[in-house]
Design a protein around this motif. Sequence first.
Motif, short mmCIF file in Angstrom:
data_model
loop_
_atom_site.label_atom_id
_atom_site.label_comp_id
_atom_site.label_asym_id
_atom_site.label_seq_id
_atom_site.Cartn_x
_atom_site.Cartn_y
_atom_site.Cartn_z
N TRP A 53 0.82 -1.21 0.00
CA TRP A 53 0.00 0.00 0.00
C TRP A 53 0.85 1.25 0.00
O TRP A 53 1.91 1.30 0.62
CB TRP A 53 -0.89 0.05 1.25
CG TRP A 53 -1.82 -1.10 1.44
CD1 TRP A 53 -1.80 -2.02 2.44
CD2 TRP A 53 -2.95 -1.45 0.60
NE1 TRP A 53 -2.83 -2.92 2.29
CE2 TRP A 53 -3.55 -2.59 1.17
CE3 TRP A 53 -3.49 -0.90 -0.57
CZ2 TRP A 53 -4.67 -3.20 0.61
CZ3 TRP A 53 -4.60 -1.50 -1.13
CH2 TRP A 53 -5.18 -2.64 -0.54
N ALA B 286 -3.38 4.39 1.24
CA ALA B 286 -4.39 3.56 1.89
C ALA B 286 -4.06 3.18 3.33
O ALA B 286 -4.94 2.72 4.06
CB ALA B 286 -4.60 2.28 1.08
N GLU B 287 -2.80 3.33 3.73
CA GLU B 287 -2.40 2.94 5.08
C GLU B 287 -1.50 3.99 5.69
O GLU B 287 -0.69 4.61 5.00
CB GLU B 287 -1.68 1.58 5.06
CG GLU B 287 -1.34 1.06 6.45
CD GLU B 287 -1.13 -0.45 6.50
OE1 GLU B 287 -0.97 -0.98 7.61
OE2 GLU B 287 -1.15 -1.08 5.43
#
Length: 334
Positions: free
Chosen positions: A75, A90-91
């Motif tokens: 990610w 996303a993270e």
Amino acid sequence: MKHVTRIQDLGPEGVEAVLSQAAAWKLKDPGHIFPGKLLGMVFFNPSLRTRTSFEAVMLRAGGHAIVLDVGSGVWKLEDRPGAVMNADRAEHIKEASPVLSRFVDMLGIRTFSQGGGDEEDEADPVINAFRKWATVPVVSMESAREHPCQGLADALTLRETFGTTKKLPVTLTWAPHIKPLPKAVPNSFLLSAAAAGCEVRVAHPPGFDLHPAVRAEAEAYAKATGGSITYTHDQDEALVGSRAVYAKSWGPTAQTASTPTDVAALLASYSGWMPTRRHMGKAAKDAAFLHCLPVRRNVEVADEVLDHASSRVVDEAGNRYHVQRALLAWMRGG
């Protein structure tokens, strides 16, 4: 728990300890000093020497390295505190760093400058986020502010070439490039050379100053080790009598050139700063040439310099392995 994401984490005493250990183990291999240990390597940016040398260290010492490429199989990671994560990241590192810490014994992070300017690079947000949230030691594989492993390899190369770094006159000279580059490598050479007691001359065109905090830190190391630091806009003056010439390009300050067009024009205007044998002829007769690699031949450095017997760039790259093995051992209390 010891992190090393900047030379300040070592200081002059730590630099000396790592260099001495690296030199000793280069003569006599210590064997499997990391049996069963795992190094997690998180790459935000490409690598040749860094990835290969760290993997080689772990494998030859009885451990293993796990490589993670951010945005390619892993990610994209957010580092900003309080970010509204509604884009492509996303993270958050706030979760990624402690989670990875559950799986590995050490973390290595490679994250270049994001182009936000000198103050953002000085803050070094990405690697400092990993450092804050990790529960295992974190080592820099280059960040926005520094490349400490490169600086240590540079210092080891100087020691091997000349026997000592104390009072050794060395020149860090700016070199041309097709684009503005981060200041991590010149910062680290300056800091490592000062911590090793060199007499450092820094030469660059007007408007290419290194950050005041880096300069102040280097001055403190030089004072502690008996070295010295001088700055000049006269490249030839800085080269006279120097025993080692370290060339590296870096970008101007935002105040000097703020648009891509301005920066490109500024870089092009200093093409005469590319090191040639004429430049090396002004240094000492036994002067060595250093560069971190990769290098754009005949843009940043002339063929005749890189291919000359005085060039130490391959030895310098090879020393990455030796200093990184010693550094990881130092971080683990060895």
